[in-house]
Design a protein around this motif. Structure first.
Motif, PDB file in Angstrom:
ATOM      1  N   HIS A  17       0.837  -1.199   0.000  1.00 15.28           N
ATOM      2  CA  HIS A  17       0.000   0.000   0.000  1.00 15.28           C
ATOM      3  C   HIS A  17       0.874   1.251   0.000  1.00 15.28           C
ATOM      4  O   HIS A  17       0.376   2.365   0.111  1.00 15.28           O
ATOM      5  CB  HIS A  17      -0.926   0.028   1.216  1.00 15.28           C
ATOM      6  N   ARG A  18       2.189   1.054  -0.053  1.00 17.40           N
ATOM      7  CA  ARG A  18       3.134   2.155  -0.234  1.00 17.40           C
ATOM      8  C   ARG A  18       4.312   1.569  -1.007  1.00 17.40           C
ATOM      9  O   ARG A  18       4.610   0.372  -0.883  1.00 17.40           O
ATOM     10  CB  ARG A  18       3.554   2.776   1.099  1.00 17.40           C
ATOM     11  N   PRO A  19       4.977   2.390  -1.828  1.00 14.07           N
ATOM     12  CA  PRO A  19       5.972   1.832  -2.740  1.00 14.07           C
ATOM     13  C   PRO A  19       7.028   0.975  -2.058  1.00 14.07           C
ATOM     14  O   PRO A  19       7.370  -0.112  -2.566  1.00 14.07           O
ATOM     15  CB  PRO A  19       6.585   3.083  -3.381  1.00 14.07           C
ATOM     16  N   GLU A  20       7.539   1.392  -0.897  1.00 14.94           N
ATOM     17  CA  GLU A  20       8.630   0.627  -0.274  1.00 14.94           C
ATOM     18  C   GLU A  20       8.191  -0.779   0.143  1.00 14.94           C
ATOM     19  O   GLU A  20       9.012  -1.670   0.325  1.00 14.94           O
ATOM     20  CB  GLU A  20       9.224   1.394   0.920  1.00 14.94           C
ATOM     21  N   ASP A  21       6.887  -0.977   0.294  1.00 14.80           N
ATOM     22  CA  ASP A  21       6.401  -2.298   0.702  1.00 14.80           C
ATOM     23  C   ASP A  21       6.312  -3.301  -0.458  1.00 14.80           C
ATOM     24  O   ASP A  21       5.976  -4.465  -0.252  1.00 14.80           O
ATOM     25  CB  ASP A  21       5.014  -2.173   1.359  1.00 14.80           C
ATOM     26  N   THR A  22       6.580  -2.835  -1.668  1.00 17.61           N
ATOM     27  CA  THR A  22       6.557  -3.765  -2.802  1.00 17.61           C
ATOM     28  C   THR A  22       7.655  -4.815  -2.642  1.00 17.61           C
ATOM     29  O   THR A  22       7.500  -5.967  -3.041  1.00 17.61           O
ATOM     30  CB  THR A  22       6.769  -2.986  -4.122  1.00 17.61           C
ATOM     31  N   TRP A  23       8.752  -4.394  -2.065  1.00 18.50           N
ATOM     32  CA  TRP A  23       9.858  -5.330  -1.787  1.00 18.50           C
ATOM     33  C   TRP A  23      10.306  -5.117  -0.359  1.00 18.50           C
ATOM     34  O   TRP A  23      10.812  -4.054  -0.014  1.00 18.50           O
ATOM     35  CB  TRP A  23      11.017  -5.098  -2.760  1.00 18.50           C
ATOM     36  N   MET A  24      10.098  -6.134   0.487  1.00 15.20           N
ATOM     37  CA  MET A  24      10.428  -6.039   1.918  1.00 15.20           C
ATOM     38  C   MET A  24      11.282  -7.253   2.297  1.00 15.20           C
ATOM     39  O   MET A  24      10.770  -8.263   2.778  1.00 15.20           O
ATOM     40  CB  MET A  24       9.146  -6.031   2.756  1.00 15.20           C
ATOM     41  N   PRO A  25      12.599  -7.166   2.057  1.00  7.53           N
ATOM     42  CA  PRO A  25      13.450  -8.355   2.217  1.00  7.53           C
ATOM     43  C   PRO A  25      13.395  -8.988   3.604  1.00  7.53           C
ATOM     44  O   PRO A  25      13.381 -10.218   3.718  1.00  7.53           O
ATOM     45  CB  PRO A  25      14.848  -7.834   1.881  1.00  7.53           C
TER      46      PRO A  25
END
Ligand SMILES: [Zn+2]
Ligand SMILES: [Zn+2]
Length: 256
Positions: free
Chosen positions: A222-230
């Motif tokens: 729901h926010r761009p940084e959460d598209t990839w959360m290693p």
């Protein structure tokens, strides 16, 4: 994670960032296939009870046009797909499908956030000890999956049942068995881990492991940084390992 099919946009009213920012973040994380699945624009015959849940029907063409244009622009860097996350609401479902088809939407994931046909019905996130509520959820989700139109089941453990553990096991197991029979993967929801929600629930994933369900990760960004959360991805993978889940990295979309 090389594919993520669970991505939102601000059209739903509770996400932020441009599509381009989500795409750039996915590329940064090595994601090769990115599906946008914003909350489906259901048209109700009276005002919906819950604001800021989904895009308006009038926003659907713009959603499609924006993503088709970006798909073309980014075609050498990742493969982009257009989808929606939808509840299965029997009364309004086939009208929705017609709208989605007319705009070229490729796929749907099932996220049953409310019961019945939403209006006047309880939400799945509200805690309940009443097994009949979980029973309704399980029946409604199974009916949705039986349409054959959903690519996977998002956060299957979203219904927050806190009553008798035997009822939890009996009813969620029924759902897992049916999903396996229908060959529909279940999603471990990374946003739920990140936000410390009641899902993923280990009691559920224990059952999914025992029943041999196929499992996929979904960021539910729901926010761009959460598209990839290693780091969150690693925590999801430890769940996969703990319950011997059959994880798949990519999936064949079920065309709607
Ligand atoms: Zn959302
Ligand atoms: Zn979502």
């Amino acid at each position: 994670m090389t594919a993520n099919y669970h991505t939102h946009t601000p059209r739903c009213g509770h996400a932020v960032g441009s599509e381009r920012e989500y795409i750039e973040r996915a590329i940064e994380g090595g994601i090769k296939t990115l599906g946008f699945s914003d909350h489906a624009p259901y048209s109700f015959d009276k005002p919906g009870k819950y604001p800021n849940v989904r895009m308006e029907p009038s926003e659907l063409p713009g959603y499609a046009e924006t993503l088709f244009s970006l798909r073309n622009e980014y075609r050498d860097r990742l493969s982009l797909h257009l989808g929606v996350e939808a509840e299965f609401y029997p009364k309004y479902f086939y009208a929705l499908i017609n709208d989605l088809r007319s705009c070229g939407v490729e796929y749907m994931i099932l996220g049953q956030h409310f019961l019945g046909n939403e209006i006047g019905e309880p939400g799945s996130m509200a805690a309940t000890c009443d097994p009949s509520v979980l029973d309704r959820y399980v029946s409604q989700v199974m009916e949705g999956l039986e349409t054959g139109l959903f690519t996977y089941l998002a956060h299957p453990d979203v219904l927050r049942f806190e009553g008798d553990p035997h009822e939890y096991d009996r009813l969620y197991r029924k759902l897992c068995v049916r999903a396996r029979e229908l060959n529909v993967p279940l999603e471990i929801n990374l946003l739920g881990i990140k936000n410390g929600r009641h899902y993923p629930n280990e009691a559920f994933w224990r059952i999914a492991g025992e029943e041999g369900n196929t499992v996929i990760l979904g960021s539910d960004a729901h926010r761009p940084e959460d598209t990839w959360m290693p780091e969150i991805e690693l925590r999801a993978l430890s769940l996969v390992e703990k319950y011997s889940l059959h994880l798949i990295d990519d999936i064949k979309l079920r065309q709607i």
